[in-house]
Write a protein that holds these residues in place. Sequence first.
Motif, PDB file in Angstrom:
ATOM      1  N   SER A  13       0.722  -1.036  -0.148  1.00  9.49           N
ATOM      2  CA  SER A  13       0.061  -0.082  -0.174  1.00  9.49           C
ATOM      3  C   SER A  13       0.855   1.422  -0.049  1.00  9.49           C
ATOM      4  CB  SER A  13      -0.995   0.057   1.211  1.00  9.49           C
ATOM      5  OG  SER A  13      -0.107  -0.050   2.363  1.00  9.49           O
ATOM      6  N   SER A  14       2.023   1.145   0.451  1.00  5.83           N
ATOM      7  CA  SER A  14       3.058   2.282   0.277  1.00  5.83           C
ATOM      8  C   SER A  14       3.277   2.970  -1.026  1.00  5.83           C
ATOM      9  CB  SER A  14       4.449   1.990   0.773  1.00  5.83           C
ATOM     10  OG  SER A  14       4.266   1.912   2.295  1.00  5.83           O
ATOM     11  N   ARG A  15       2.744   1.881  -1.971  1.00  5.65           N
ATOM     12  CA  ARG A  15       3.147   2.432  -3.466  1.00  5.65           C
ATOM     13  C   ARG A  15       1.638   2.875  -4.049  1.00  5.65           C
ATOM     14  NH1 ARG A  15       8.404  -0.675  -5.277  1.00  5.65           N
ATOM     15  NH2 ARG A  15       8.589  -1.759  -3.477  1.00  5.65           N
ATOM     16  N   ASP A  16       0.613   2.700  -3.288  1.00  8.69           N
ATOM     17  CA  ASP A  16      -0.443   2.976  -3.841  1.00  8.69           C
ATOM     18  C   ASP A  16      -1.360   4.605  -3.391  1.00  8.69           C
ATOM     19  OD1 ASP A  16      -0.928   0.312  -4.685  1.00  8.69           O
ATOM     20  OD2 ASP A  16      -1.853  -0.404  -3.039  1.00  8.69           O
ATOM     21  N   HIS A  17      -0.811   4.740  -2.219  1.00 10.82           N
ATOM     22  CA  HIS A  17      -1.000   6.298  -2.142  1.00 10.82           C
ATOM     23  C   HIS A  17      -0.467   7.559  -2.804  1.00 10.82           C
ATOM     24  CE1 HIS A  17      -1.155   9.962   0.179  1.00 10.82           C
ATOM     25  NE2 HIS A  17       0.284   9.655   0.532  1.00 10.82           N
ATOM     26  N   ASP A  18      -1.359   7.997  -3.761  1.00 12.75           N
ATOM     27  CA  ASP A  18      -0.685   8.728  -4.610  1.00 12.75           C
ATOM     28  C   ASP A  18      -1.580  10.143  -4.724  1.00 12.75           C
ATOM     29  OD1 ASP A  18      -0.078   9.945  -7.211  1.00 12.75           O
ATOM     30  OD2 ASP A  18      -0.180   8.094  -8.033  1.00 12.75           O
ATOM     31  N   MET A  19      -0.993  11.153  -4.578  1.00 11.30           N
ATOM     32  CA  MET A  19      -1.360  12.734  -4.317  1.00 11.30           C
ATOM     33  C   MET A  19      -1.558  13.374  -5.553  1.00 11.30           C
ATOM     34  SD  MET A  19      -0.181  13.562  -0.376  1.00 11.30           S
ATOM     35  CE  MET A  19       1.723  13.251  -0.780  1.00 11.30           C
ATOM     36  N   GLY A  20      -1.449  12.574  -6.835  1.00  9.00           N
ATOM     37  CA  GLY A  20      -1.273  13.343  -8.085  1.00  9.00           C
ATOM     38  C   GLY A  20      -0.439  13.378  -9.051  1.00  9.00           C
ATOM     39  N   PRO A  21      -0.344  13.721 -10.153  1.00  4.43           N
ATOM     40  CA  PRO A  21       0.850  13.779 -11.087  1.00  4.43           C
ATOM     41  C   PRO A  21       1.662  15.049 -10.675  1.00  4.43           C
ATOM     42  CG  PRO A  21      -1.228  13.816 -12.170  1.00  4.43           C
ATOM     43  CD  PRO A  21      -1.568  13.835 -10.693  1.00  4.43           C
TER      44      PRO A  21
END
Length: 316
Positions: A13-21
């Motif tokens: 999940s550390s690679r799934d949290h994404d705050m946008g491009p």
Amino acid sequence: MSVRRTYYITHPSSRDHDMGPGHPEQPARVSAIEDRLIAAGVLDFLHHRTARPATGDQLAHAHDTLYLDELAAAAPTGDDRLVRLDPDTAMNRHTLTAAAHAAGAIVQAVDLVLGNDGGAAFCNTRPPGHHAERGQAMGFCFYNNVAIGALHALDAHGLDRVAIIDFDVHYGNGTADIVGGDKRILLCSSYQYPLYPLSRPATEAANFSNVMLKAGDGGDAFRAAVTAHWFPALERFAPQLVLFSAGFDAHAEDPLAEMRLVEDDYAWVTREIIRRTAASAAQRVVSTLEGGYDLSALGRAATAHIQALMEPDATF
Ligand SMILES: [Zn+2]
């Protein structure tokens, strides 16, 4: 290769949290560290663990339950939606899962190194935590991982004294908010000023050792200030466990700040802290990822830090 037993804890999940491009606190940071550990031939010597999520009780050591409830209520469920908490900090549908595992990783690391085997641990997890206050998400942070780990060591394991070493280039206002005045914790911070999040130099407290540095300062200034301020404070405090709030954004190549540390400075501070606290902490040391935004520099600096965590100490 003779090494200190060192755990490596992460979670998908550390690679799934994404705050946008274009956001600098990006999923690729986790891979940048892991790729460099592989290239350096280090990853196979680490003891791998998959992070468990922190429990509600563990989060509530450091955060108001009202805040935790509000965060959960605000989290988006749709695929594409971002919920913005401040101009820099946003949640996607994976964020709170990732945050729970980042906090859980340090709890697990504390359990491992306080177990019979001792040793060291590095949590390659995100989101980071040191700007998250008791009741406020900010600065890319939601749960204050290092404070949760410190309070877990004190409250669940019965330790009396835990030191937190925060060498991220930004001041860890959230950690200071949560642990300020708690005599069981010594918070050693180094930070560039002026810089986010401070509009004035950091507040002093009896359990803080603050090292203020300025744009352009490099390893010489950092090492001199740390030697003058942190080392005597650590010697007086005699921590039974050392936690690193390991941000690598004071690196010379980092795009978000103007300090000039290099890989060897991270190895030095790690090695010196372990050596100088060995009599009381028995080299029990846990590190959690904070900042570091140039992917190449992040990988190299984190690897230097982790290699220093692994070094056996001939004098111990
Ligand atoms: Zn930072």
